[in-house]
Design a protein around this motif. Structure first.
Motif, PDB file in Angstrom:
ATOM      1  N   PHE A 188       5.566 -34.064 -46.506  1.00  0.00           N
ATOM      2  CA  PHE A 188       4.405 -34.879 -46.128  1.00  0.00           C
ATOM      3  C   PHE A 188       3.551 -35.197 -47.369  1.00  0.00           C
ATOM      4  CE2 PHE A 188       0.052 -35.441 -44.567  1.00  0.00           C
ATOM      5  CZ  PHE A 188       0.254 -36.492 -43.682  1.00  0.00           C
ATOM      6  N   GLN A 189       3.348 -34.186 -48.202  1.00  0.00           N
ATOM      7  CA  GLN A 189       2.540 -34.403 -49.415  1.00  0.00           C
ATOM      8  C   GLN A 189       3.227 -35.373 -50.382  1.00  0.00           C
ATOM      9  OE1 GLN A 189       2.203 -30.315 -50.613  1.00  0.00           O
ATOM     10  NE2 GLN A 189       0.234 -30.015 -49.561  1.00  0.00           N
ATOM     11  N   SER A 190       4.554 -35.456 -50.285  1.00  0.00           N
ATOM     12  CA  SER A 190       5.303 -36.353 -51.178  1.00  0.00           C
ATOM     13  C   SER A 190       5.397 -37.771 -50.622  1.00  0.00           C
ATOM     14  CB  SER A 190       6.728 -35.823 -51.387  1.00  0.00           C
ATOM     15  OG  SER A 190       6.695 -34.500 -51.803  1.00  0.00           O
ATOM     16  N   GLY A 191       4.812 -38.019 -49.447  1.00  0.00           N
ATOM     17  CA  GLY A 191       4.792 -39.373 -48.890  1.00  0.00           C
ATOM     18  C   GLY A 191       5.735 -39.579 -47.719  1.00  0.00           C
ATOM     19  N   ILE A 192       6.520 -38.562 -47.360  1.00  0.00           N
ATOM     20  CA  ILE A 192       7.416 -38.714 -46.204  1.00  0.00           C
ATOM     21  C   ILE A 192       6.574 -38.647 -44.926  1.00  0.00           C
ATOM     22  CG2 ILE A 192       9.263 -37.579 -44.881  1.00  0.00           C
ATOM     23  CD1 ILE A 192      10.531 -36.771 -47.572  1.00  0.00           C
ATOM     24  N   ASN A 193       6.687 -39.694 -44.091  1.00  0.00           N
ATOM     25  CA  ASN A 193       5.879 -39.696 -42.861  1.00  0.00           C
ATOM     26  C   ASN A 193       6.744 -39.685 -41.600  1.00  0.00           C
ATOM     27  OD1 ASN A 193       6.885 -42.296 -42.702  1.00  0.00           O
ATOM     28  ND2 ASN A 193       4.918 -43.265 -42.301  1.00  0.00           N
ATOM     29  N   PHE A 194       8.075 -39.605 -41.771  1.00  0.00           N
ATOM     30  CA  PHE A 194       8.984 -39.707 -40.625  1.00  0.00           C
ATOM     31  C   PHE A 194       9.820 -38.430 -40.495  1.00  0.00           C
ATOM     32  CE2 PHE A 194      13.224 -41.602 -39.149  1.00  0.00           C
ATOM     33  CZ  PHE A 194      12.913 -41.398 -37.812  1.00  0.00           C
ATOM     34  N   PHE A 195       9.744 -37.821 -39.314  1.00  0.00           N
ATOM     35  CA  PHE A 195      10.400 -36.542 -39.056  1.00  0.00           C
ATOM     36  C   PHE A 195      11.234 -36.667 -37.777  1.00  0.00           C
ATOM     37  CE2 PHE A 195       6.601 -35.901 -41.504  1.00  0.00           C
ATOM     38  CZ  PHE A 195       6.961 -34.952 -42.446  1.00  0.00           C
ATOM     39  N   ASP A 196      12.517 -36.289 -37.865  1.00  0.00           N
ATOM     40  CA  ASP A 196      13.431 -36.447 -36.725  1.00  0.00           C
ATOM     41  C   ASP A 196      13.999 -35.098 -36.294  1.00  0.00           C
ATOM     42  OD1 ASP A 196      15.342 -38.197 -35.036  1.00  0.00           O
ATOM     43  OD2 ASP A 196      16.710 -36.880 -36.125  1.00  0.00           O
ATOM     44  N   THR A 197      14.031 -34.885 -34.972  1.00  0.00           N
ATOM     45  CA  THR A 197      14.584 -33.640 -34.453  1.00  0.00           C
ATOM     46  C   THR A 197      15.293 -33.904 -33.130  1.00  0.00           C
ATOM     47  OG1 THR A 197      14.051 -31.348 -33.837  1.00  0.00           O
ATOM     48  CG2 THR A 197      12.383 -32.999 -33.345  1.00  0.00           C
ATOM     49  N   SER A 198      15.682 -32.837 -32.438  1.00  0.00           N
ATOM     50  CA  SER A 198      16.338 -32.946 -31.129  1.00  0.00           C
ATOM     51  C   SER A 198      16.287 -31.576 -30.459  1.00  0.00           C
ATOM     52  CB  SER A 198      17.802 -33.364 -31.317  1.00  0.00           C
ATOM     53  OG  SER A 198      18.536 -33.113 -30.132  1.00  0.00           O
ATOM     54  N   PRO A 199      16.248 -31.561 -29.107  1.00  0.00           N
ATOM     55  CA  PRO A 199      16.330 -30.252 -28.426  1.00  0.00           C
ATOM     56  C   PRO A 199      17.657 -29.560 -28.714  1.00  0.00           C
ATOM     57  CG  PRO A 199      16.064 -32.060 -26.832  1.00  0.00           C
ATOM     58  CD  PRO A 199      16.101 -32.686 -28.200  1.00  0.00           C
ATOM     59  N   TYR A 200      18.672 -30.344 -29.087  1.00  0.00           N
ATOM     60  CA  TYR A 200      20.015 -29.807 -29.326  1.00  0.00           C
ATOM     61  C   TYR A 200      20.097 -28.956 -30.603  1.00  0.00           C
ATOM     62  CZ  TYR A 200      25.010 -29.899 -30.469  1.00  0.00           C
ATOM     63  OH  TYR A 200      26.293 -29.544 -30.811  1.00  0.00           O
ATOM     64  N   TYR A 201      19.324 -29.340 -31.633  1.00  0.00           N
ATOM     65  CA  TYR A 201      19.450 -28.674 -32.930  1.00  0.00           C
ATOM     66  C   TYR A 201      18.967 -27.226 -32.861  1.00  0.00           C
ATOM     67  CZ  TYR A 201      19.856 -33.522 -34.565  1.00  0.00           C
ATOM     68  OH  TYR A 201      20.228 -34.830 -34.742  1.00  0.00           O
ATOM     69  N   GLY A 202      19.937 -26.329 -32.998  1.00  0.00           N
ATOM     70  CA  GLY A 202      19.599 -24.906 -32.966  1.00  0.00           C
ATOM     71  C   GLY A 202      19.127 -24.475 -31.593  1.00  0.00           C
ATOM     72  N   GLY A 203      19.575 -25.190 -30.536  1.00  0.00           N
ATOM     73  CA  GLY A 203      19.170 -24.817 -29.177  1.00  0.00           C
ATOM     74  C   GLY A 203      17.654 -24.730 -29.058  1.00  0.00           C
ATOM     75  N   THR A 204      16.968 -25.775 -29.410  1.00  0.00           N
ATOM     76  CA  THR A 204      15.491 -25.970 -29.347  1.00  0.00           C
ATOM     77  C   THR A 204      14.738 -25.411 -30.568  1.00  0.00           C
ATOM     78  OG1 THR A 204      14.807 -23.958 -28.128  1.00  0.00           O
ATOM     79  CG2 THR A 204      15.518 -25.838 -26.782  1.00  0.00           C
ATOM     80  N   LEU A 205      15.418 -24.659 -31.428  1.00  0.00           N
ATOM     81  CA  LEU A 205      14.712 -24.052 -32.571  1.00  0.00           C
ATOM     82  C   LEU A 205      14.126 -25.106 -33.522  1.00  0.00           C
ATOM     83  CD1 LEU A 205      13.956 -21.471 -34.151  1.00  0.00           C
ATOM     84  CD2 LEU A 205      16.183 -21.630 -35.302  1.00  0.00           C
ATOM     85  N   SER A 206      14.889 -26.169 -33.768  1.00  0.00           N
ATOM     86  CA  SER A 206      14.406 -27.204 -34.697  1.00  0.00           C
ATOM     87  C   SER A 206      13.094 -27.827 -34.199  1.00  0.00           C
ATOM     88  CB  SER A 206      15.471 -28.286 -34.867  1.00  0.00           C
ATOM     89  OG  SER A 206      14.947 -29.410 -35.513  1.00  0.00           O
TER      90      SER A 206
END
Ligand code: NAD
Length: 317
Positions: A43-61
């Motif tokens: 975020f501090q480097s300018g990244i404003n887009f974050f993608d996840t899914s309930p599938y990744y790590g069985g909700t851990l992500s």
């Protein structure tokens, strides 16, 4: 950081996006501290887009991303979050209206958010595409009206799924397409459908520029579905780069960013160092262009496996 518009959504995404599947320990264990520090540094480097899914790590992500975003302590409109529905670690695939409607409530809770910017049907080639068109997307439209989500997306591997769905839904219903492993040095087939996607007015996200670890010095995880031939060709390309004092991941990241019709290149990151390297790759590309010599040599090494993919999904009737 360069920002690019996502189709007709009005959203402006950083050209480097943060793929949060590694926060679900999908590519090896990640501590809470590393996960939170990676998101903060991104975020501090300018990244404003974050993608996840309930599938990744069985909700851990989702849980880790939620924790990390909360720790940023910035206004909600300063970052853009996408998650997914229809694919679950314990349940498998379920794209029914009932399941996806419940799914967003669960995701919002784990993410500690009131809404997500984009909700995507996850890996639709594993479901019935007609159900996606006739049931899932209409359910997502209701979630849009209810303010739980701002935009609707679809994701998956075979590119034909996108044309199938987009040809059958009313214009403007699907806002975003997320394609993965098809705009990498070893596979550029996404390019073939970009004019079509543009004609449909959808935003384009290119995920997995490192081909889920194939284009890294340390190689892919155990579960990677590529053929032994593709894996060894990518390893040869990584070794070539290393011997020349270059880095295959940097070259792959820069390749992913070359086509400006693609709004954001989603790369999975699990450490501050990886964020630093990928952001630096984007900055160097903007300042001095790609290393054409290395790209050409790597292209030659990968030529025998160019555009080779792997099966994904069920046969559609
Ligand atoms: P990727 O190609 O981004 O590769 C990720 C791997 O590369 C991880 O092991 C990561 O630790 C490593 N890596 C990252 N930066 C590196 C660097 N500078 N040097 C060396 N290694 C580095 O694959 P991905 O994570 O699968 O894809 C990115 C994101 O896109 C995912 O996290 C997910 O959010 C999204 N995605 C979605 C779908 C879908 O919806 N079907 C499919 C694939 C990916």
């Amino acid at each position: 950081m360069e920002f690019r518009e996502l189709g007709k959504t009005g959203l402006k995404l950083s050209c480097v996006g943060f793929g949060a599947s590694p926060l679900g320990n999908v590519f090896g264990n990640v501590s809470d501290e590393d996960a939170i520090a990676s998101v903060r540094f991104a975020f501090q480097s300018g990244i404003n887009f974050f993608d996840t899914s309930p599938y990744y790590g069985g909700t851990l992500s989702e849980k880790m991303l939620g924790k990390a975003l909360k720790a940023l302590d910035v206004p909600r409109n300063e970052y853009i979050v996408s998650t997914k529905c229809g694919r679950y670690k314990d349940e498998g695939f379920n794209f029914s209206a009932e399941r996806v409607t419940k799914s967003i409530e669960e995701s919002l809770q784990r993410l500690q958010l009131d809404y997500v910017d984009i909700l995507q049907c996850h890996d639709i080639e594993f479901g019935s595409l007609d159900q996606i068109v006739n049931e899932t997307i209409p359910a997502l439209q209701k979630l849009k009206e209810a303010g739980k989500i701002r935009f609707i997306g679809i994701t998956g591997l075979p590119l034909g799924i996108f044309t199938y769905v987009l040809d059958r839904v009313p214009p403007g219903t699907v806002d975003v397409v997320l394609s993965y492993c098809h705009h990498c040095i070893n596979d550029s087939t996404l390019e073939d459908i970009i004019p079509y996607l543009k004609s449909k007015g959808v935003g384009i996200i290119n995920a997995s520029p490192l081909s889920m670890g194939l284009l890294t010095e340390s190689g892919p995880p155990e579960w990677h579905p590529a053929s032994p031939e593709l894996k060894s060709a990518c390893q040869a390309a990584a070794t070539y780069c290393k011997e020349k004092g270059k880095n295959i991941s940097k070259l792959a990241m820069q390749y992913g960013l070359l086509n400006k019709e693609i709004t954001s290149v989603l790369v999975g990151m699990k450490s501050v160092k990886q964020v630093e390297e990928n952001v630096a790759a984007a900055r160097e590309l903007a300042a001095s262009g790609i290393d054409e010599e290395a790209l050409s040599e790597v292209g030659t090494i990968l030529k025998p496996v160019k555009n080779q993919s792997w099966p994904s999904g069920i046969q559609q009737s």
